[in-house]
Write an enzyme that holds these catalytic residues in place. Structure first.
Site, PDB file in Angstrom:
ATOM      1  N   ARG A 285     -14.812 -28.122 -79.924  1.00  0.00           N
ATOM      2  CA  ARG A 285     -14.646 -26.717 -80.268  1.00  0.00           C
ATOM      3  C   ARG A 285     -14.061 -26.609 -81.661  1.00  0.00           C
ATOM      4  O   ARG A 285     -13.147 -27.349 -82.019  1.00  0.00           O
ATOM      5  CB  ARG A 285     -13.700 -26.001 -79.274  1.00  0.00           C
ATOM      6  CG  ARG A 285     -14.232 -25.903 -77.858  1.00  0.00           C
ATOM      7  CD  ARG A 285     -15.340 -24.848 -77.752  1.00  0.00           C
ATOM      8  NE  ARG A 285     -15.773 -24.665 -76.371  1.00  0.00           N
ATOM      9  CZ  ARG A 285     -16.717 -25.363 -75.773  1.00  0.00           C
ATOM     10  NH1 ARG A 285     -17.314 -26.356 -76.446  1.00  0.00           N
ATOM     11  NH2 ARG A 285     -17.073 -25.111 -74.528  1.00  0.00           N
TER      12      ARG A 285
ATOM     13  N   GLU B 219     -18.491 -19.935 -87.341  1.00  0.00           N
ATOM     14  CA  GLU B 219     -19.856 -20.426 -87.564  1.00  0.00           C
ATOM     15  C   GLU B 219     -20.818 -19.256 -87.714  1.00  0.00           C
ATOM     16  O   GLU B 219     -20.580 -18.185 -87.148  1.00  0.00           O
ATOM     17  CB  GLU B 219     -20.285 -21.311 -86.386  1.00  0.00           C
ATOM     18  CG  GLU B 219     -19.452 -22.572 -86.249  1.00  0.00           C
ATOM     19  CD  GLU B 219     -19.878 -23.453 -85.072  1.00  0.00           C
ATOM     20  OE1 GLU B 219     -20.769 -23.030 -84.311  1.00  0.00           O
ATOM     21  OE2 GLU B 219     -19.327 -24.547 -84.921  1.00  0.00           O
TER      22      GLU B 219
ATOM     23  N   HIS C   5     -23.541 -27.775 -85.319  1.00  0.00           N
ATOM     24  CA  HIS C   5     -23.331 -27.540 -83.886  1.00  0.00           C
ATOM     25  C   HIS C   5     -24.537 -28.027 -83.065  1.00  0.00           C
ATOM     26  O   HIS C   5     -25.171 -27.274 -82.335  1.00  0.00           O
ATOM     27  CB  HIS C   5     -23.078 -26.054 -83.620  1.00  0.00           C
ATOM     28  CG  HIS C   5     -22.248 -25.819 -82.391  1.00  0.00           C
ATOM     29  ND1 HIS C   5     -21.286 -24.853 -82.323  1.00  0.00           N
ATOM     30  CD2 HIS C   5     -22.219 -26.444 -81.175  1.00  0.00           C
ATOM     31  CE1 HIS C   5     -20.711 -24.858 -81.124  1.00  0.00           C
ATOM     32  NE2 HIS C   5     -21.267 -25.818 -80.417  1.00  0.00           N
TER      33      HIS C   5
END
Length: 529
Positions: free
Chosen positions: A234, A263, A281
């Protein structure tokens, strides 16, 4: 016949499962404009989505027949859970389908940070430079890998790095120690021990108040020179400014990072370093994981529609008429008491016993459930709710028992929670509701007191002698921390005092350490509720 609408792309394997199920009609609407999509779902019994469909109150107002929402993935931030619950719509997710993908992504980062293969590849392919000496690497064999968080992914990473001949140190206060030791890892009680001894550190925790910026400037300074840091979990678990300074000073040899606090991040300052290997990601981005997620969510949606089970549900519609108004207030208190316990103990809780006295005896089982939810919210990297809490508790080895409180008490209604943790420790906290919306803790570990469980709370235990509380106030005042409330309990037989200090701001670990260093201090913790 149940109608299931696919709103976002999922694997064909998942769609095939739905199509092959008797009494299931499948419609694919992943290409429909998102503004028009809700208008085409009036007769849908279930929908399956990913992150690109926002399911808010307006969206749900069109779904007159909707019973189930399936989220093909873990996160449910794009779904209005409260509104879905009000409408009696069960929301399901698929928390385990990406485990292997995230594990292998972590391993990829570890190996690339040891050998800098992306850099060497780029220089050879695009600059046509053959320079073997420049890309001298180091081996994983014999290194010490520190794993923060020993859940599904952390456990699998541990097994894999040990197969390379590495040693593993684990820090996770919320697991039984044998979970680490039985695979050959060493588990430590103190995060500092891991930080000081690991050559490589990878983090696999949920993002909570406790873990946000868990690795900051102070922690990085304690690490070995040339440490390698990995984050595929995370964004925000590592303080990104501290990472930048650690890379700039060369304290950090390499950073492998898949997730950022905000993000997307195509121009993040960390990307300016050659020894940072970053991906956008991609932890769950494998064909196999998408197949598993698609198959899993298809099966879960079918089970929910046919009433066969709701194991991956992330919400529940409470049958409010079954619980009195007083009962509801005690349920809220139970959840906060559970959250308090897990933050205060900061250790593996192996059993909780929930005792009820008075009118609330009729909802004893629900009190146990809400307590469990409160405990687990600080421990697991999943959305915890009143459906999946028993499954998650069982998975982590947490035993739950409910009983009627049969001892004498001055309170008409009383809730006592006993937590057994580590090898032989027990902590009891008691609470009650004095009047509407006045829920309080009134007892803890032999101390009588009264305080509301909200906000930032410092829990300080000390030898009961003059001057100590004044020193605590002086330290907080010097750091511009305002005290909102202060409650004290005393045990004359042991000569100890216990203080609950509510403050207006979060208190740093450095400030807590100052208080801990006061002569006469026994223990100190902070809790945020």
């Amino acid at each position: 016949m149940h109608k299931v609408v696919i709103c976002d792309n999922i694997s064909e394997a998942g769609i095939d499962i739905l199509r092959n199920e008797p009494d299931i009609e499948v419609e694919i609407k992943s290409d429909v404009d998102k503004k028009e999509l809700p208008k085409q779902l009036e007769d849908a019994d279930a929908i399956i989505t990913r992150s690109s469909t926002t399911i808010d109150k307006e969206f749900l107002s069109y779904c007159k027949n909707l019973k189930v929402i399936g989220r093909a993935g873990v996160g449910v931030d794009n779904i209005d859970l409260e509104e879905a619950s009000k409408k009696g719509i069960v929301v399901l997710n698929m928390p385990t389908g990406n485990t292997l993908a995230a594990t292998e992504h972590t391993m990829t980062f570890i190996l690339n940070c040891l050998r800098f293969m992306p850099n060497a590849n780029y220089e050879l392919k695009y600059k046509h430079i053959w320079d073997r000496k420049k890309w001298m690497g180091i081996e994983l064999y014999g290194k010490t890998v520190g794993i923060i968080g020993m859940g599904r992914i952390g456990t699998r990473v541990a097994i894999r790095v040990m197969s390379f001949g590495a040693n593993v140190i684990v820090y996770d206060p919320y697991i039984p120690k044998e979970k680490a030791t039985k695979i050959g890892a060493k588990i430590v009680d103190d995060l500092d021990e891991l930080i000081r001894n690991a050559d490589i550190i990878t983090i696999h925790t949920p993002k909570t108040n406790e873990t946000y910026n868990m690795i900051d400037k102070e922690e990085i300074e304690k690490m070995k020179d040339g440490v390698i840091l990995i984050n595929c979990a995370r964004g925000g678990l590592y303080n990104e400014k501290a990472l930048y300074e650690g890379l700039k000073s060369r304290k950090i040899r390499a950073l492998g990072i898949d997730v950022f606090e905000n993000e997307p991040q195509p121009n993040h300052p960390l990307l300016e370093f050659d020894n940072v290997i970053a991906t956008p990601h991609l932890g769950a981005n494998t064909y196999e994981s998408q197949v598993r997620v698609g198959e899993g969510i298809a099966k879960s949606v079918i089970d929910a529609l046919k009433g066969r089970g709701y194991e991956n549900a992330v919400n529940i519609k409470m049958e409010e008429e079954e619980i009195t108004e007083l009962g509801k207030q005690f349920l809220g208190l139970a959840e906060r008491m559970g959250s308090f316990l897990s933050q205060y103990v900061k250790s593996f809780i192996r059993k909780i016993t929930v005792y009820a006295h008075g009118e609330i005896e009729s909802c004893t089982n629900s009190l146990g459930l809400f307590t469990t939810v409160g405990i687990l919210k600080n421990m697991v990297d999943e959305h915890v709710n009143y459906v999946n809490a028993p499954y998650l508790a069982k998975e982590r080895g947490l035993e739950i028992e409910t009983k009627i409180y049969d001892k004498a008490t001055e309170f008409k209604n009383y809730l006592l929670i006993s937590a057994e943790y580590d090898d032989d420790k027990t902590l009891e906290i008691g609470g009650t509701v004095f009047e509407p919306n006045k829920a309080r803790i009134v007892y803890m570990d032999g101390f009588d007191m009264e305080i509301e469980l909200t906000g930032n709370i410092i829990v300080f235990r000390n030898h009961d002698k003059p001057g100590i509380i004044g020193k605590v106030g002086e330290i907080l005042g010097r750091h511009n921390i305002n005290i909102a409330d202060f409650r004290l309990g005393r045990k004359k037989e042991t000569g100890e005092a216990l203080s609950f200090i509510k403050v207006d701001q979060d208190v740093s670990e450095a400030i807590l350490k100052e208080i801990w260093n006061i002569d006469g201090a026994i223990s100190i913790s902070k809790v945020r509720l």
